[in-house]
Motif scaffolding. Structure first.
Motif, PDB file in Angstrom:
ATOM      1  N   GLN A   3     -11.692   2.383   5.818  1.00 31.20           N
ATOM      2  CA  GLN A   3     -11.040   2.580   7.213  1.00 31.20           C
ATOM      3  C   GLN A   3      -9.821   1.340   7.040  1.00 31.20           C
ATOM      4  N   ILE A   4     -10.361   0.382   6.426  1.00 29.30           N
ATOM      5  CA  ILE A   4      -9.582  -0.684   6.677  1.00 29.30           C
ATOM      6  C   ILE A   4      -7.964  -0.608   6.024  1.00 29.30           C
ATOM      7  N   PRO A   5      -7.953  -0.362   4.690  1.00 27.55           N
ATOM      8  CA  PRO A   5      -6.852   0.124   4.018  1.00 27.55           C
ATOM      9  C   PRO A   5      -5.859   1.270   4.696  1.00 27.55           C
ATOM     10  N   ILE A   6      -6.811   2.264   5.288  1.00 21.35           N
ATOM     11  CA  ILE A   6      -6.112   3.232   6.109  1.00 21.35           C
ATOM     12  C   ILE A   6      -5.335   2.609   7.520  1.00 21.35           C
ATOM     13  N   PHE A   7      -6.063   1.829   8.002  1.00 17.45           N
ATOM     14  CA  PHE A   7      -5.714   1.058   9.171  1.00 17.45           C
ATOM     15  C   PHE A   7      -4.273   0.526   8.786  1.00 17.45           C
ATOM     16  N   PHE A   8      -4.404  -0.461   7.859  1.00 18.12           N
ATOM     17  CA  PHE A   8      -3.278  -1.108   7.726  1.00 18.12           C
ATOM     18  C   PHE A   8      -2.225  -0.472   7.060  1.00 18.12           C
ATOM     19  N   SER A   9      -2.182   0.631   6.598  1.00 20.84           N
ATOM     20  CA  SER A   9      -1.101   1.160   6.271  1.00 20.84           C
ATOM     21  C   SER A   9      -0.527   2.179   7.137  1.00 20.84           C
ATOM     22  N   LEU A  10      -1.190   2.861   8.196  1.00 20.80           N
ATOM     23  CA  LEU A  10      -0.892   3.469   9.345  1.00 20.80           C
ATOM     24  C   LEU A  10       0.056   2.419  10.215  1.00 20.80           C
ATOM     25  N   TYR A  11      -0.767   1.234  10.199  1.00 19.25           N
ATOM     26  CA  TYR A  11       0.021   0.119  11.242  1.00 19.25           C
ATOM     27  C   TYR A  11       1.650  -0.164  10.299  1.00 19.25           C
ATOM     28  N   LYS A  12       1.729  -0.124   9.087  1.00 14.82           N
ATOM     29  CA  LYS A  12       2.948  -0.259   8.447  1.00 14.82           C
ATOM     30  C   LYS A  12       3.599   0.660   8.725  1.00 14.82           C
ATOM     31  N   PHE A  37       0.685  -1.172  -0.060  1.00 15.19           N
ATOM     32  CA  PHE A  37       0.110  -0.036  -0.128  1.00 15.19           C
ATOM     33  C   PHE A  37       0.747   1.302  -0.123  1.00 15.19           C
ATOM     34  N   PHE A  38       1.968   1.182  -0.698  1.00 12.22           N
ATOM     35  CA  PHE A  38       2.895   2.531  -0.744  1.00 12.22           C
ATOM     36  C   PHE A  38       2.302   3.646  -1.267  1.00 12.22           C
ATOM     37  N   PHE A  39       1.001   3.679  -1.938  1.00 13.04           N
ATOM     38  CA  PHE A  39       0.409   4.736  -2.285  1.00 13.04           C
ATOM     39  C   PHE A  39      -0.233   5.288  -1.272  1.00 13.04           C
ATOM     40  N   LEU A  40      -0.675   4.625  -0.047  1.00 12.90           N
ATOM     41  CA  LEU A  40      -1.116   5.050   1.141  1.00 12.90           C
ATOM     42  C   LEU A  40      -0.066   5.567   2.264  1.00 12.90           C
ATOM     43  N   THR A  41       0.913   4.519   2.180  1.00  9.46           N
ATOM     44  CA  THR A  41       1.895   4.679   3.233  1.00  9.46           C
ATOM     45  C   THR A  41       2.588   5.817   3.182  1.00  9.46           C
ATOM     46  N   LYS A  42       2.939   6.115   2.008  1.00  9.85           N
ATOM     47  CA  LYS A  42       3.976   7.321   1.756  1.00  9.85           C
ATOM     48  C   LYS A  42       3.293   8.749   2.227  1.00  9.85           C
ATOM     49  N   PRO A  43       2.183   8.931   1.583  1.00 12.22           N
ATOM     50  CA  PRO A  43       1.728  10.097   1.978  1.00 12.22           C
ATOM     51  C   PRO A  43       0.882  10.093   3.349  1.00 12.22           C
TER      52      PRO A  43
END
Length: 598
Positions: free
Chosen positions: A445-454, A349-355
């Motif tokens: 919220q699910i991909p946001i949650f996992f991205s923040l976890y990462k 989910f780099f397109f979410l984790t980076k921002p």
């Protein structure tokens, strides 16, 4: 089961199953201690490969105590900056001792600094050299260099090493270091002989034996490289499976570079990386030698043909230090290190984790505390999703108004499930209510949650970052425990190695369970008893499930629940629904008590 509750149950169950499956299938593996042998090195024969590039020496070692004692007497050059300290050996000019002054092994008082390279172990280092053609003498990893310039390596004070062979060819190596973690290595050759020579410079990062790794599924540790804009990630196990190369007597992976690239070893928070001069041509290799159990990352430059009196210079870089995102970004921007930010493991989910990291970092600079930054980040995300949430909560308000009508339809339909569904759908159509609108915010919220976890798991900016009170490390679980009444009882709760650690939940996981439960009370009550039971247990299951996640992630979830509760409460109030949350809580306790008596 009405359509709205079915969709909401599906979304909630899906997120729960994903979290549960992740924890069960991919738990962190215990760190295994590797027994590393104390060895010394000898140079292997230089060979010419079929590409025209000379082959760097394979760093090999054999156990010899006699040579070890000689090595200890070879002079060392100090490395001193505000952020690192250590030394390099004149034997091979290797950088084999580097301590990170801003980072410690633990948060305990008197804890040791992180040592990236340790000269006492001699198992992880960077070394440079030249390969020669036509049996010309070249400096190798065993060559003892002369210090030609400088006394110590520091910011603004480079050192120059020099060595001269028997026919008059002079080799020089100038090393500089910046204020962070970047070494610049300039290798020069002056052909003072009377014959043509062909030489090729190389750089090697060597690790003797596989290092300790966390072994967690979502984290990459091992070789990381950029091969013409393609990211290469190889675990230590992957290196042992490379194709055996007879010329180099090792398992080899070779990468062609036309313009920009880098290769090195990455750990969770630290890395060492060889970077070629931007827009120069070179090759890179990942290598494993079974006989000596050595892992290597190599950078190889083309052969240089020098006539008598000619000279050449090649510049390369070595990053050795902490994976600070902004520091890495600065090298990418200012020095042209292509996609250097990808040395941090951003995941799928780099397109979410980076921002998300960029926003978190900005919030941290604004408030000066990573814990408050996480809460501010949550507020920003919830504000961005508010238009979607508004539609969802308006739909929920309408459903709550329709609750009496839905109960009448259920009583009228009885056991006829088909008739119940038809009349429910007719009611939704008549009142223009979308029962699926309530589950969309949950799914987002699910991909946001996992991205923040990462982000919280891999970025060093969160490591040992305090919040307030007992939370001194947002990357670690909440250290308080209900089992010893949060420190009031005179014994320590179970450690992470114990199965019972799952019951040792702290203050913030409990707050997460409570706020999630309160939020449920605002939603339309399920009419099906099975749904009621699942929804009743969901907050407490999540409380135990996430109790051992990083405290920063749990703080995010608590903040998310509180903000969601406030948004939903006021939006529903604006739609004519006056949620009596405290009355609902009291009545729910009464219902639970009555059901137990029956």
């Amino acid at each position: 089961m009405d359509e709205q509750n079915k969709n909401l149950l599906l979304a909630t169950s899906l997120s729960f199953l994903v979290l549960l499956g992740w924890m069960l299938l991919f738990p962190p593996e215990p760190i295994e201690q590797e027994k590393l042998e104390t060895t010394t090195e000898q140079q292997s024969a230089d060979e010419q490969d079929s590409t025209g590039l000379s082959t760097p020496v394979q760093v090999e070692q054999k156990e010899t105590t006699e040579v070890s004692s000689v090595t200890e007497n070879i002079p060392r050059i100090p490395i001193e900056t505000d952020r690192v300290s250590g030394s390099l050996s004149l034997k091979g000019g290797r950088i084999d001792n580097l301590k990170l002054l801003d980072y410690f092994e633990t948060q305990d008082e008197g804890s040791k600094n992180i040592e990236l390279f340790q000269k006492d172990k001699n198992d992880y280092y960077a070394v440079y050299g030249w390969s020669g053609k036509n049996q010309i003498d070249v400096p190798n990893p065993n060559t003892v260099w002369n210090l030609a310039k400088g006394k110590k390596l520091s910011v603004g004070s480079p050192i120059t090493l020099q060595w001269k062979n028997s026919i008059g060819v002079i080799f020089e190596r100038e090393i500089t270091i910046d204020e962070n973690f970047l070494f610049t290595v300039k290798q020069r050759v002056f052909n003072k002989s009377s014959k043509n020579i062909e030489v090729s410079p190389y750089g090697i990062l060597a690790r003797h034996g596989a290092p300790e790794t966390i072994g967690f599924y979502i984290l990459h540790e091992g070789i990381v490289a950029l091969d013409d804009e393609e990211l290469v990630e190889l675990s230590y196990k992957d290196l042992t499976k490379q194709t055996y190369n007879e010329r180099e007597r090792a398992k080899l992976g070779l990468y062609n570079i036309d313009q920009n690239g880098w290769i090195g070893f990455t750990d969770k928070y630290w890395m060492s990386t060889l970077v070629g001069s931007p827009n120069s041509k070179f090759k890179m290799a990942s290598k494993y030698n079974e006989d000596s159990d050595i892992y290597q990352a190599d950078i190889r430059h083309p052969l240089k043909n020098l006539k008598p009196g000619q000279a050449t210079e090649i510049e390369t870089y070595l990053f050795a230090g902490a994976k600070e995102v902004n520091t890495i970004k600065s090298y990418q921007k200012n020095l042209g290190f292509a996609e250097f930010i990808d040395t941090v493991d951003w995941g799928w989910f780099f397109f979410l984790t980076k921002p998300i990291f960029s926003l978190l970092d900005y919030c941290n600079k604004f408030v000066g505390n990573m814990g408050w930054a996480i809460i501010l980040l949550t507020l920003v995300i919830k504000t961005a999703l508010l238009p979607l949430a508004y539609k969802s909560y308006v739909s929920m308000s309408k459903l709550k108004k329709l609750q009496p009508e839905m109960e009448k339809i259920k009583a009228k339909a009885g056991d006829d499930r088909m008739k119940l569904q038809q009349e429910m759908m007719a009611l939704y159509k008549k009142e223009k209510v979308n029962p699926a609108a309530g589950c969309l915010p949950i799914l987002l919220q699910i991909p946001i949650f996992f991205s923040l976890y990462k982000v919280l798991f891999v970025t060093i900016e969160v490591r040992h970052a305090p919040f307030f009170g007992w939370i001194t490390d947002l990357s670690a679980p909440d250290p308080s425990s209900i089992l010893n009444l949060f420190g009031l009882l005179p014994f320590a709760p179970p450690g992470p190695e114990s199965f019972f650690v799952i019951f040792s939940i702290g203050v913030y996981p409990i707050l997460m369970g409570i706020t999630m439960w309160m939020q449920q009370k605002l939603n339309p009550a399920p009419t099906d008893k099975t749904q009621q039971m699942i929804f009743a247990w969901m907050p407490w299951i999540f409380m135990f499930l996430l109790g051992q996640f990083s405290s920063g992630l749990v703080i995010y979830w608590v903040a998310n629940n509180i903000i969601t509760f406030a948004q939903q409460y006021f939006i529903m109030s604006s739609q004519g629904i006056k949620p009596d949350i405290f009355g609902n809580i009291v009545s729910s306790f009464k219902k639970e008590g009555t059901s137990k008596e029956n």
